[in-house]
Design a protein around this motif. Structure first.
Motif, PDB file in Angstrom:
ATOM      1  N   SER A  71      -4.381  21.252  38.681  1.00 16.47           N
ATOM      2  CA  SER A  71      -4.840  22.190  36.953  1.00 16.47           C
ATOM      3  C   SER A  71      -3.772  22.041  36.545  1.00 16.47           C
ATOM      4  CB  SER A  71      -5.544  23.268  37.109  1.00 16.47           C
ATOM      5  OG  SER A  71      -4.631  24.440  38.352  1.00 16.47           O
ATOM      6  N   LEU A  72      -2.476  21.661  36.928  1.00 16.34           N
ATOM      7  CA  LEU A  72      -1.198  21.716  35.739  1.00 16.34           C
ATOM      8  C   LEU A  72      -1.458  21.616  34.276  1.00 16.34           C
ATOM      9  CD1 LEU A  72       1.527  20.851  38.478  1.00 16.34           C
ATOM     10  CD2 LEU A  72       1.229  23.339  37.083  1.00 16.34           C
ATOM     11  N   PRO A  73      -1.451  21.898  33.313  1.00 18.09           N
ATOM     12  CA  PRO A  73      -0.986  21.108  32.217  1.00 18.09           C
ATOM     13  C   PRO A  73       0.009  19.664  32.117  1.00 18.09           C
ATOM     14  CG  PRO A  73      -0.383  23.415  31.985  1.00 18.09           C
ATOM     15  CD  PRO A  73      -0.097  22.786  33.354  1.00 18.09           C
ATOM     16  N   ALA A  74      -0.646  18.210  31.534  1.00 22.93           N
ATOM     17  CA  ALA A  74      -0.140  17.191  31.499  1.00 22.93           C
ATOM     18  C   ALA A  74       1.667  17.247  31.645  1.00 22.93           C
ATOM     19  CB  ALA A  74      -0.615  16.456  30.434  1.00 22.93           C
ATOM     20  N   ASN A  75       2.149  17.849  30.419  1.00 27.33           N
ATOM     21  CA  ASN A  75       3.273  17.973  30.038  1.00 27.33           C
ATOM     22  C   ASN A  75       4.073  18.567  31.057  1.00 27.33           C
ATOM     23  OD1 ASN A  75       2.406  20.468  30.447  1.00 27.33           O
ATOM     24  ND2 ASN A  75       3.975  21.178  27.532  1.00 27.33           N
ATOM     25  N   GLN A  76       3.789  19.762  32.319  1.00 27.58           N
ATOM     26  CA  GLN A  76       4.542  20.130  33.492  1.00 27.58           C
ATOM     27  C   GLN A  76       4.259  19.247  34.888  1.00 27.58           C
ATOM     28  OE1 GLN A  76       3.831  23.562  34.647  1.00 27.58           O
ATOM     29  NE2 GLN A  76       2.712  24.562  32.827  1.00 27.58           N
ATOM     30  N   VAL A  77       3.870  18.399  34.389  1.00 23.21           N
ATOM     31  CA  VAL A  77       3.633  16.990  35.527  1.00 23.21           C
ATOM     32  C   VAL A  77       5.111  15.815  34.882  1.00 23.21           C
ATOM     33  CG1 VAL A  77       1.964  14.886  35.922  1.00 23.21           C
ATOM     34  CG2 VAL A  77       1.006  17.521  35.668  1.00 23.21           C
ATOM     35  N   VAL A  78       4.659  15.395  33.516  1.00 24.12           N
ATOM     36  CA  VAL A  78       5.902  14.264  32.709  1.00 24.12           C
ATOM     37  C   VAL A  78       7.119  15.418  32.770  1.00 24.12           C
ATOM     38  CG1 VAL A  78       6.620  14.041  30.398  1.00 24.12           C
ATOM     39  CG2 VAL A  78       4.292  13.712  31.163  1.00 24.12           C
ATOM     40  N   TYR A  79       6.988  16.529  32.990  1.00 21.54           N
ATOM     41  CA  TYR A  79       8.272  17.348  32.887  1.00 21.54           C
ATOM     42  C   TYR A  79       9.282  17.368  34.216  1.00 21.54           C
ATOM     43  CZ  TYR A  79       8.399  17.510  27.682  1.00 21.54           C
ATOM     44  OH  TYR A  79       7.471  17.529  26.348  1.00 21.54           O
ATOM     45  N   GLY A  80       8.469  17.539  34.958  1.00 17.13           N
ATOM     46  CA  GLY A  80       8.919  17.858  36.673  1.00 17.13           C
ATOM     47  C   GLY A  80       8.751  16.815  37.390  1.00 17.13           C
ATOM     48  N   ALA A  81       8.123  15.602  36.872  1.00 18.71           N
ATOM     49  CA  ALA A  81       8.879  14.002  37.355  1.00 18.71           C
ATOM     50  C   ALA A  81       9.876  13.472  37.020  1.00 18.71           C
ATOM     51  CB  ALA A  81       7.900  12.800  36.954  1.00 18.71           C
ATOM     52  N   ILE A  82      10.340  14.160  35.593  1.00 15.33           N
ATOM     53  CA  ILE A  82      11.417  13.618  34.644  1.00 15.33           C
ATOM     54  C   ILE A  82      12.936  14.395  35.852  1.00 15.33           C
ATOM     55  CG2 ILE A  82      13.362  13.549  32.666  1.00 15.33           C
ATOM     56  CD1 ILE A  82      10.283  13.177  31.062  1.00 15.33           C
ATOM     57  N   ASP A  83      12.748  15.656  35.917  1.00 12.53           N
ATOM     58  CA  ASP A  83      13.897  16.559  36.218  1.00 12.53           C
ATOM     59  C   ASP A  83      13.705  15.724  38.049  1.00 12.53           C
ATOM     60  OD1 ASP A  83      15.144  18.050  36.813  1.00 12.53           O
ATOM     61  OD2 ASP A  83      13.380  20.161  37.646  1.00 12.53           O
TER      62      ASP A  83
END
Lengths: 385, 385
Positions: B183-195
Motif C-alpha cells: 500500500s505504499l504510495p508510488a513516490n515512496q517506492v521511487v525514492y526508496g529505489a533511488i536511495d
C-alpha cells in the motif's frame, strides 16, 4: 522467492597481512589457551605456522597442537583432537588450513561438550547444543566453511562421508589472507574453484529462487571462472586471488541460498559417495564429474535455467540447447584440467554398483528431482565415460 | 581489493506472514518490555500495528508506545523517546516503520545509556559504547538500515542532518515482510529505489573495489530498476516486491562495500544539506538530483567505471561516452517520476549559497575527489537546472 531467515555472525577479516593479527583478536575475546589444528605441514613451508605461533606468543596465548588432518578428513582424527582438547582444557579451537581442517575443527568444537560419539551429529542422532568457540585462518579457499555452520567428515570405518550443520559452529572469526594461497598446487586451485562453483549451482538450479540472487550467483561463478584462469597462469596475482577467495566465501555463506528452498544438493550427495569410496579422489574432481551428469539427467526440469546460465555465465547467444550449456561447462572443466568422467579417475564399471549403494544410504535426496537408487545408478552411468 | 573486516550480526527474517512472529522472537530472547516506536500511523491502516500488538500480547510482552516519527526524522523526537524509555525501564526498542523510524530507534537505543545529549554521537563527540537491543519490523524498504549500524537524524535547531555508525546499533533482528509494502504510495517506492541505487553507486564509483563486488552491485541495481517499474504498475506483485526489498537490504548491509575504501559518499553529503535545508524534499528525490550532477563533475576520474556501468547495467553498446551514461541514468529517474534538478523541487538560485554553507560543515568529503566549498557550490550549480 521463498521465506527465509538469514543469520551469519562470523566476523570475516580479509586481506594481506591479516594472519599475524590472530593473537590480538583472541586476546581481545579473552581466550587464553587454544587447540591449534592443522594438516600435513604446508603451513610450515609457506610461513603461516611461524606467523601464527609468534602472534599467539606475543599475546600470551597458550597452545596445544594437533596436526595431520588429511584431505577428506576422517573421524578418528576428530576423536583424537577432542581427547587432547579435553585433557588440556582449551578454551577455543584455532583451525589453520583449508576446508578439511576447518570442518574437523567444527566437529571437535561440538564434540568437546558431547558425552557420546560426535558422529551422532552427522547421522542425525544428536542436535548440537554447544561448541567451543572456533577461530579460523584459512589457507585454501574452496568450501566456504570459513563462514558457515557446515562440516563434512568421513567415518573411515563405515566409508560414510556425511555432514552436519549447526549455528553453534559458525566460526567466531575467520582470517582470509589471499597471499597465503600463492603456493597452492594448481590442482587445488582447480578443485577449489569447482567446489565453489558447485555450491552456487546447487542453489541456482533449485526449484525456487529470485532474479536478484540469480544475478549474484552468475556474478560469483563468472568471477570464479575468470580468476581461476588468471591464477593458473599467474599464481601471485593478488587481485585474482582476492576475488577468487572472496567469491568462494560468498558462494556458501548463506547469500546464494536466500529465497531458495535450500538448494538441490544431489550432486554433493552423489560426490560424497565417490570420495568416500576412494578418498584419493578430490571433492572438486568428483563434482566436476557428477554435476554435469546430474544436469543431463534432470535437464527437462532445469532447461530454462540452463539456457539462462548459458547466456549470463558463458555469454552464449543465438540458438543453443540445454545440452550445449552442459557441454560448455564440461569443456571449461576440461580446459582447467579437471576430470569429467568416472573412468578418468580410475573408477571401474563394476564399482558403480558399490558407489550407488553408498549414495543410497542418504536417498532419497534432491529437490529438483527426488533421486532414488535407480536414478542414482543412472547418473553414475552417465558420468562413467 | 582493499583489506576489510566484515561483521554483520543482524538476523534477517524475510517473507510473507513474518510480522506476527515478533512476539515469539522477543520472548525467546528474554525481552519482557519494549518501547514500540512508529511514525504517522500508516501501520494502523495497513494492519501491521494490530498484528504486532496482538503478537506482543500473546507472548506476554509489555509495550509503551511513542509515535509520530516523521520523514527526515528529528532530534527532538529522539529526546522525547529516550525519556519515555527511561521512565518505563524498557528492555528493548521495537521499531515499526521505515528508515526514519529505524534510524530514530538507533539513536534512542544508544541515547538510553548516555548521560549527555545523544547528538554528541552524530557530531563525533561520543563514541557509542552500549545500546538497548533493537528489533525492527520494516514497512518501507529503502535505506538498508534494517541490517546495518547507521542512523541519520536531523537536528532541527541547527538544520544539520548528520549520521553516526556503531556496531552496537545493528538490529538484533529485522523482520521484512514485502506484503506490508503493497500500500505504499508510488513516490515512496521511487525514492526508496533511488536511495538504494545510490547506496550501491557510492561504493561502485569508489576508487578501489573488485570485479566480484562490481558484478554484485550491477545485479542489485538492475534488479532495483526492473522491479521498480513492475511495482509501479502492479503494486501487489509479490516477486517484484520481494526482489526489491531484498535488494535494498543488500545494498547497504556491508556486502556492496567489501574491498572498497569505504565508498565515496559525496552525493549523500550533498543531499543531506538539501533535505536539511528543506525537510519536505525526500532523501531519494535529493539523491536523484545530486548524484548525476556529482558524476558530471568528477567524470574524468570515473570515466571507465561509467562506461562499465553503461554496458552492464543499461546494456549500452557500440560507441558511447560517460555523459551518455549519466544522461541514461537521469532519463531513467525521469521515467519513474523523480526530479532531476534543484529547480523542480522549488530550490531557488539564491538558495544554493545557503545549501553550500550547510554541506560545507562536513567538508572536505569524498574519496574519488575531495570536495571543498568551491566544488560543492559548482555541483549544486550543475544540479540546478
Amino acid at each position: 522467492m521463498e521465506n527465509f531467515v538469514f543469520h551469519n555472525p562470523t566476523k570475516l577479516v580479509f586481506g594481506k597481512g591479516t594472519v599475524e593479527k590472530i593473537g590480538e583478536y583472541l586476546k581481545k575475546d579473552g581466550i587464553r589457551k587454544v587447540l591449534m589444528l592443522y594438516g600435513g605441514g604446508s603451513i610450515k613451508k609457506n610461513g603461516v605456522y611461524e606467523k601464527v605461533v609468534r602472534s599467539l606468543h606475543d599475546n600470551g596465548i597458550e597452545k596445544v597442537e594437533v596436526s595431520g588432518v588429511r584431505p577428506n578428513p576422517v573421524l578418528s582424527k576428530v576423536h583424537e583432537a577432542i581427547q587432547v582438547a579435553r585433557e588440556n582444557n582449551v578454551e577455543a579451537i584455532l583451525a589453520v588450513g583449508g576446508g578439511s581442517v576447518v570442518d574437523s575443527a567444527k566437529a571437535i568444537a561440538a564434540g568437546f561438550y558431547y558425552d557420546g560419539d560426535i558422529w551422532d551429529a552427522f547421522i542425525g542422532k544428536y542436535n548440537v547444543k554447544k561448541a567451543l568457540p572456533l577461530y579460523v585462518i584459512l589457507t585454501m579457499s574452496a568450501t566456504g566453511t570459513e563462514m558457515n555452520g557446515n562440516a563434512v567428515v568421513t567415518n573411515e570405518k563405515t566409508q560414510e562421508k556425511f555432514y552436519f550443520s549447526s549455528k553453534h559452529v559458525y566460526p567466531v572469526l575467520s582470517i582470509v589472507d589471499p597471499t597465503t594461497q600463492y603456493s597452492l598446487p594448481a590442482n587445488q586451485v582447480v578443485y577449489g574453484a569447482i567446489d565453489a562453483i558447485s555450491h552456487v549451482m546447487e542453489y541456482y538450479f533449485d526449484v525456487a529462487g529470485s532474479d536478484l540472487i540469480d544475478r549474484i550467483d552468475e556474478g560469483i561463478i563468472k568471477t570464479l571462472m575468470e580468476t581461476t584462469e588468471v591464477i593458473l597462469k599467474e599464481p601471485e596475482n593478488y587481485e585474482a586471488r582476492a576475488n577468487f577467495c572472496l567469491a568462494t566465501t560468498l558462494a556458501l555463506n548463506g547469500l546464494t541460498g536466500l529465497g531458495t528452498t535450500g538448494g538441490d544438493w544431489s550432486s554433493h550427495e552423489l560426490e560424497h559417495a565417490i570420495s568416500a569410496f576412494n578418498p584419493d579422489i578430490a571433492h572438486g574432481a568428483g563434482l566436476a564429474i557428477v554435476f554435469p551428469a546430474w544436469m543431463s539427467y534432470v535437464k527437462e526440469q532445469i532447461s530454462e535455467k540452463l539456457i539462462k546460465f548459458g547466456k549470463n555465465v558463458f555469454g552464449m547467444s543465438g540458438e543453443f540447447s540445454p545440452d550445449d550449456v552442459i557441454n560448455q561447462l564440461k569443456s571449461w572443466y576440461k580446459k582447467i584440467g579437471a576430470p569429467v568422467t568416472l573412468k578418468e579417475v580410475g573408477i571401474n564399471k563394476e564399482d558403480i554398483e558399490k558407489i550407488t549403494q553408498l549414495a543410497n544410504k542418504h536417498a532419497p535426496f534432491g529437490t529438483v528431482k527426488e533421486l532414488k537408487m535407480e536414478d542414482i545408478r543412472k547418473i553414475y552411468e552417465i558420468a562413467y565415460e
